[in-house]
Design an enzyme around this catalytic site. Structure first.
Site, short mmCIF file in Angstrom:
data_model
loop_
_atom_site.label_atom_id
_atom_site.label_comp_id
_atom_site.label_asym_id
_atom_site.label_seq_id
_atom_site.Cartn_x
_atom_site.Cartn_y
_atom_site.Cartn_z
N CYS A 19 -31.24 35.34 45.42
CA CYS A 19 -30.40 34.82 44.35
C CYS A 19 -29.28 35.84 44.09
O CYS A 19 -29.28 36.94 44.67
CB CYS A 19 -31.22 34.60 43.08
SG CYS A 19 -31.89 36.12 42.36
N GLU B 212 -40.33 42.20 34.38
CA GLU B 212 -39.25 41.60 33.59
C GLU B 212 -39.68 41.40 32.15
O GLU B 212 -38.95 41.73 31.21
CB GLU B 212 -38.82 40.26 34.19
CG GLU B 212 -37.75 39.55 33.36
CD GLU B 212 -37.48 38.13 33.81
OE1 GLU B 212 -37.28 37.27 32.93
OE2 GLU B 212 -37.46 37.87 35.03
#
Length: 302
Positions: free
Chosen positions: A12, A123
């Site tokens: 990505c 994250e």
């Protein structure tokens, strides 16, 4: 055999930026805080260049260069880096950075923070570090009335399952006594990948899901594919596949996680050819796949 490769496979934007930055770090002592991405080959390539991966900022000598990976880090990590006079190269994904800002601002306003996601994922840990580590973290439906305060801010891990998040939101009553702000912070590429994984797995006899063993987004893609196809192979590298086993299927899909180089799908196809499955591909199609661009790719093998 017909082989279908996803349009949205490969790195990505955030991962591509982080990897390219890491590969071109300035001269000097270079460190990455945590694995740059959940991909063993990329981590190995960085190590070969002399880039050192550490798990704690305290392991980095004062004045060195440190790259913050796509997952991001807690606010305290940046404060510690400043104390150590480190040269911080921040490659936190912009989508993750946005979540960090949301929770920090709403925490200051006194809102209870809910992070929907995997509590063990870096994250999520990093996001929690921007709201004083006071967030309620869950990956299942919860009773919002049990949270303290009159206002609630709900965010979601960028790679979380869209379907599971929707189920969690359905559990929140519309007549809730609290003021609830919901931020649908799942990355748009995650949404596209999950939609395409569902579509491909529904039409294929078998699906190969390529991604690092620690990759959360790859785990979600595997779950989606397994829900629509009986034969799903979850591997971190093309060498792990049994290509003779794959020969019995008429239509095979290849789904790549966000931390998986796009060229690995070509490696799978090449290995199929070496297993005496002849694939017919034109040069233009190969070029398009290498760039992870264009429409979904179809390869026909005899």
């Amino acid at each position: 055999m017909q082989i279908i490769v996803t349009k949205y496979g490969g790195f990505c934007f955030g991962v591509k930026r982080a990897v390219e930055t890491a590969m071109n770090l300035p001269d000097g002592e270079n460190y990455v805080l945590g694995e740059i991405i959940h991909n063993e080959s990329v981590v190995g390539a960085l190590a070969a260049k002399g880039v050192i991966t550490v798990n704690d900022i305290g392991e980095i000598p004062d004045g060195a260069n440190v790259l913050i990976r796509t997952h991001g880090e807690a606010k305290a990590v940046f404060e510690k880096a400043a104390e150590k006079k480190l040269n911080v190269i921040d490659c936190t994904c912009p989508f993750v950075k946005n979540i960090q800002t949301i929770v920090e601002e709403h925490r200051k306003k006194g809102a209870a923070i809910v992070i929907v996601g995997n509590g063990n994922h870096p994250e999520v840990k990093g996001i929690n570090g921007w709201c004083e580590n006071a967030a309620f973290i869950t990956d299942k439906p919860f009773d919002i009335d049990r949270l303290s305060g009159n206002s609630v801010c709900i965010v979601v891990q960028t790679t979380f399952s869209v379907e599971k998040f929707d189920e969690i939101l359905k559990n929140i009553p519309k007549d809730c006594s609290k003021t609830v702000e919901i931020f649908k912070t799942i990355c748009y590429t995650t949404i596209k990948r999950q939609e395409e994984a569902e579509s491909i797995s529904a039409e294929c006899d078998a699906v190969i899901v390529l991604g690092g063993k620690k990759s959360n987004n790859t785990d979600k893609l595997f779950e989606i594919c397994a829900g629509h196809c009986k034969n799903v192979f979850r591997v971190s590298s093309p060498v792990e596949l049994d290509y003779k086993e794959l020969k019995k299927f008429k239509k095979v899909g290849i789904v790549l996680g966000a931390s998986t180089p796009a060229e690995q799908s070509l490696e799978v196809i090449s290995n199929m050819e070496n297993a005496e499955v002849k694939a017919s591909m034109n040069e233009e199609t190969v070029s398009e796949q290498e760039q992870a661009a264009g429409e979904r790719q179809y390869f026909i093998a005899q």
